[in-house]
Design a protein around this motif. Structure first.
Motif, PDB file in Angstrom:
ATOM      1  N   GLU A  69       0.829  -1.206   0.000  1.00  0.00           N
ATOM      2  CA  GLU A  69       0.000   0.000   0.000  1.00  0.00           C
ATOM      3  C   GLU A  69       0.866   1.261   0.000  1.00  0.00           C
ATOM      4  O   GLU A  69       0.562   2.226  -0.706  1.00  0.00           O
ATOM      5  CB  GLU A  69      -0.928   0.000   1.218  1.00  0.00           C
ATOM      6  CG  GLU A  69      -1.916   1.166   1.216  1.00  0.00           C
ATOM      7  CD  GLU A  69      -2.906   1.096   2.363  1.00  0.00           C
ATOM      8  OE1 GLU A  69      -3.665   2.071   2.527  1.00  0.00           O
ATOM      9  OE2 GLU A  69      -2.897   0.089   3.084  1.00  0.00           O
ATOM     10  N   LYS A  70       1.943   1.262   0.782  1.00  0.00           N
ATOM     11  CA  LYS A  70       2.823   2.421   0.817  1.00  0.00           C
ATOM     12  C   LYS A  70       3.489   2.624  -0.534  1.00  0.00           C
ATOM     13  O   LYS A  70       3.624   3.758  -1.015  1.00  0.00           O
ATOM     14  CB  LYS A  70       3.882   2.251   1.902  1.00  0.00           C
ATOM     15  CG  LYS A  70       4.790   3.466   2.051  1.00  0.00           C
ATOM     16  CD  LYS A  70       5.767   3.284   3.197  1.00  0.00           C
ATOM     17  CE  LYS A  70       6.661   4.511   3.338  1.00  0.00           C
ATOM     18  NZ  LYS A  70       7.634   4.364   4.451  1.00  0.00           N
ATOM     19  N   GLN A  71       3.901   1.522  -1.178  1.00  0.00           N
ATOM     20  CA  GLN A  71       4.532   1.637  -2.488  1.00  0.00           C
ATOM     21  C   GLN A  71       3.547   2.188  -3.515  1.00  0.00           C
ATOM     22  O   GLN A  71       3.918   3.010  -4.354  1.00  0.00           O
ATOM     23  CB  GLN A  71       5.069   0.286  -2.955  1.00  0.00           C
ATOM     24  CG  GLN A  71       5.804   0.371  -4.288  1.00  0.00           C
ATOM     25  CD  GLN A  71       6.197  -0.981  -4.840  1.00  0.00           C
ATOM     26  OE1 GLN A  71       5.541  -1.990  -4.570  1.00  0.00           O
ATOM     27  NE2 GLN A  71       7.262  -1.013  -5.618  1.00  0.00           N
ATOM     28  N   GLY A 112       8.916  17.696   4.541  1.00  0.00           N
ATOM     29  CA  GLY A 112       8.482  18.208   3.242  1.00  0.00           C
ATOM     30  C   GLY A 112       7.380  17.332   2.695  1.00  0.00           C
ATOM     31  O   GLY A 112       6.548  16.834   3.448  1.00  0.00           O
ATOM     32  N   TYR A 113       7.360  17.131   1.397  1.00  0.00           N
ATOM     33  CA  TYR A 113       6.353  16.258   0.822  1.00  0.00           C
ATOM     34  C   TYR A 113       6.651  14.829   1.243  1.00  0.00           C
ATOM     35  O   TYR A 113       7.762  14.469   1.577  1.00  0.00           O
ATOM     36  CB  TYR A 113       6.349  16.376  -0.708  1.00  0.00           C
ATOM     37  CG  TYR A 113       7.603  15.874  -1.370  1.00  0.00           C
ATOM     38  CD1 TYR A 113       8.643  16.753  -1.656  1.00  0.00           C
ATOM     39  CD2 TYR A 113       7.759  14.533  -1.693  1.00  0.00           C
ATOM     40  CE1 TYR A 113       9.804  16.307  -2.248  1.00  0.00           C
ATOM     41  CE2 TYR A 113       8.930  14.082  -2.283  1.00  0.00           C
ATOM     42  CZ  TYR A 113       9.938  14.968  -2.565  1.00  0.00           C
ATOM     43  OH  TYR A 113      11.090  14.509  -3.149  1.00  0.00           O
ATOM     44  N   ASN A 114       5.643  13.989   1.235  1.00  0.00           N
ATOM     45  CA  ASN A 114       5.860  12.575   1.513  1.00  0.00           C
ATOM     46  C   ASN A 114       4.977  11.737   0.601  1.00  0.00           C
ATOM     47  O   ASN A 114       4.100  12.236  -0.082  1.00  0.00           O
ATOM     48  CB  ASN A 114       5.592  12.246   2.986  1.00  0.00           C
ATOM     49  CG  ASN A 114       4.206  12.687   3.441  1.00  0.00           C
ATOM     50  OD1 ASN A 114       3.274  12.732   2.638  1.00  0.00           O
ATOM     51  ND2 ASN A 114       4.072  13.019   4.724  1.00  0.00           N
ATOM     52  N   TYR A 115       5.248  10.452   0.609  1.00  0.00           N
ATOM     53  CA  TYR A 115       4.503   9.548  -0.257  1.00  0.00           C
ATOM     54  C   TYR A 115       3.474   8.819   0.600  1.00  0.00           C
ATOM     55  O   TYR A 115       3.762   7.790   1.197  1.00  0.00           O
ATOM     56  CB  TYR A 115       5.450   8.545  -0.922  1.00  0.00           C
ATOM     57  CG  TYR A 115       6.707   9.159  -1.455  1.00  0.00           C
ATOM     58  CD1 TYR A 115       6.647  10.185  -2.378  1.00  0.00           C
ATOM     59  CD2 TYR A 115       7.962   8.710  -1.044  1.00  0.00           C
ATOM     60  CE1 TYR A 115       7.799  10.763  -2.885  1.00  0.00           C
ATOM     61  CE2 TYR A 115       9.114   9.285  -1.554  1.00  0.00           C
ATOM     62  CZ  TYR A 115       9.026  10.297  -2.452  1.00  0.00           C
ATOM     63  OH  TYR A 115      10.178  10.851  -2.949  1.00  0.00           O
ATOM     64  N   SER A 123      -4.955   5.311   0.740  1.00  0.00           N
ATOM     65  CA  SER A 123      -6.146   5.424   1.559  1.00  0.00           C
ATOM     66  C   SER A 123      -6.333   6.820   2.129  1.00  0.00           C
ATOM     67  O   SER A 123      -7.447   7.250   2.385  1.00  0.00           O
ATOM     68  CB  SER A 123      -6.094   4.409   2.718  1.00  0.00           C
ATOM     69  OG  SER A 123      -4.939   4.636   3.508  1.00  0.00           O
ATOM     70  N   ASN A 124      -5.232   7.551   2.339  1.00  0.00           N
ATOM     71  CA  ASN A 124      -5.375   8.893   2.884  1.00  0.00           C
ATOM     72  C   ASN A 124      -4.663   9.933   2.045  1.00  0.00           C
ATOM     73  O   ASN A 124      -4.289  10.990   2.512  1.00  0.00           O
ATOM     74  CB  ASN A 124      -4.841   8.957   4.315  1.00  0.00           C
ATOM     75  CG  ASN A 124      -3.351   8.703   4.379  1.00  0.00           C
ATOM     76  OD1 ASN A 124      -2.762   8.260   3.405  1.00  0.00           O
ATOM     77  ND2 ASN A 124      -2.760   8.973   5.545  1.00  0.00           N
ATOM     78  N   SER A 125      -4.458   9.628   0.761  1.00  0.00           N
ATOM     79  CA  SER A 125      -3.746  10.550  -0.125  1.00  0.00           C
ATOM     80  C   SER A 125      -4.714  11.560  -0.727  1.00  0.00           C
ATOM     81  O   SER A 125      -5.780  11.208  -1.200  1.00  0.00           O
ATOM     82  CB  SER A 125      -3.051   9.781  -1.253  1.00  0.00           C
ATOM     83  OG  SER A 125      -2.475  10.680  -2.158  1.00  0.00           O
TER      84      SER A 125
END
Length: 236
Positions: free
Chosen positions: A115-117, A225-228, A232-234
């Motif tokens: 999911e993170k990828q 800063g920005y993150n990936y 589900s919560n993007s």
């Protein structure tokens, strides 16, 4: 299309001297935000930075190879900085990012395998990259997967449409594809960690850049800063 020609130097190992910390206003180039290059210090070798003679640039990033290079350097890549660095002042045709996607079954210890990828790849697509993936099921006995075939096919197929290819990989299996591209008149710049780069790949490339020499300019800043985020919560 104008093809950049000239004598090709074999085994030309070009290492850029480290620059001072990048500063200045943000510019919008090729749909991406880049630092103002007018405020950079002069460099001893600007072959991979000076866009005046590179024509249209296509970038091919071996994501797995780059990930392991970053691990060895102890950094986390800032992919916006990397894209700006590789594009410089040139006209970006397309930037490809190749990676494998683990589709192994979820387990008790890994309930959300990738999911993170997926969130990271979603972010990449929204920020200037054309993402190419290969689904794999990773096991302890599985052969290390790669996307060399996909990279080679795209480099050769697009060769008539770009003047310079930037290959971010050190895999010697790509040497034949690089040689095929240069034989068509295009320029190929290889960017990778020297200790992970095959001599055969350097031999057929026009220029080689050790990623260790630019690590301070392509790593994430220490401040948040920005993150990936996961899908589900993007909100990207």
């Amino acid at each position: 299309m104008t093809i950049t020609t000239g004598s090709k130097a074999k085994n030309a190992y070009k290492r850029l001297e480290q620059e001072t910390h990048l500063s200045g206003k943000i510019l919008l180039k090729n749909g991406i935000k880049c630092e103002d290059t007018n405020k950079k210090e002069p460099m001893a070798d600007s072959s991979i930075i000076d866009g005046s003679n590179r024509g249209r640039v296509a970038i091919f990033i071996d994501g797995v190879n780059l990930f392991h290079a970053a691990l060895q350097l102890g950094i986390e890549i800032d992919y916006l900085k990397l894209l700006c660095r590789l594009t410089a002042d040139s006209r970006l045709l397309r930037a490809f990012f190749y990676t494998t996607v683990d589709i192994s079954r979820q387990t008790a210890t890994r309930p959300r395998a990738n999911e993170k990828q997926q969130g990271f790849l979603f972010w990449m697509r929204r920020n200037g990259y054309r993402v190419v993936t290969k689904e794999v099921q990773l096991t302890d006995n599985s052969k290390k997967p790669n996307l060399n075939v996909e990279i080679a096919v795209d480099m050769i197929t697009l060769a008539p449409h770009y003047d310079t290819a930037v290959l971010v990989s050190g895999d010697g299996d790509l040497a034949y594809a690089v040689d095929a591209v240069t034989s068509k008149g295009a320029r190929v710049e290889v960017v990778s960690l020297r200790t992970m780069t095959s001599d055969s790949l350097i031999d057929v490339a026009d220029y080689f850049l050790d990623i260790d020499s630019i690590k301070h300019h392509i790593q994430k800043d220490s401040y948040p800063g920005y993150n990936y985020r996961t899908l589900s919560n993007s909100n990207l």
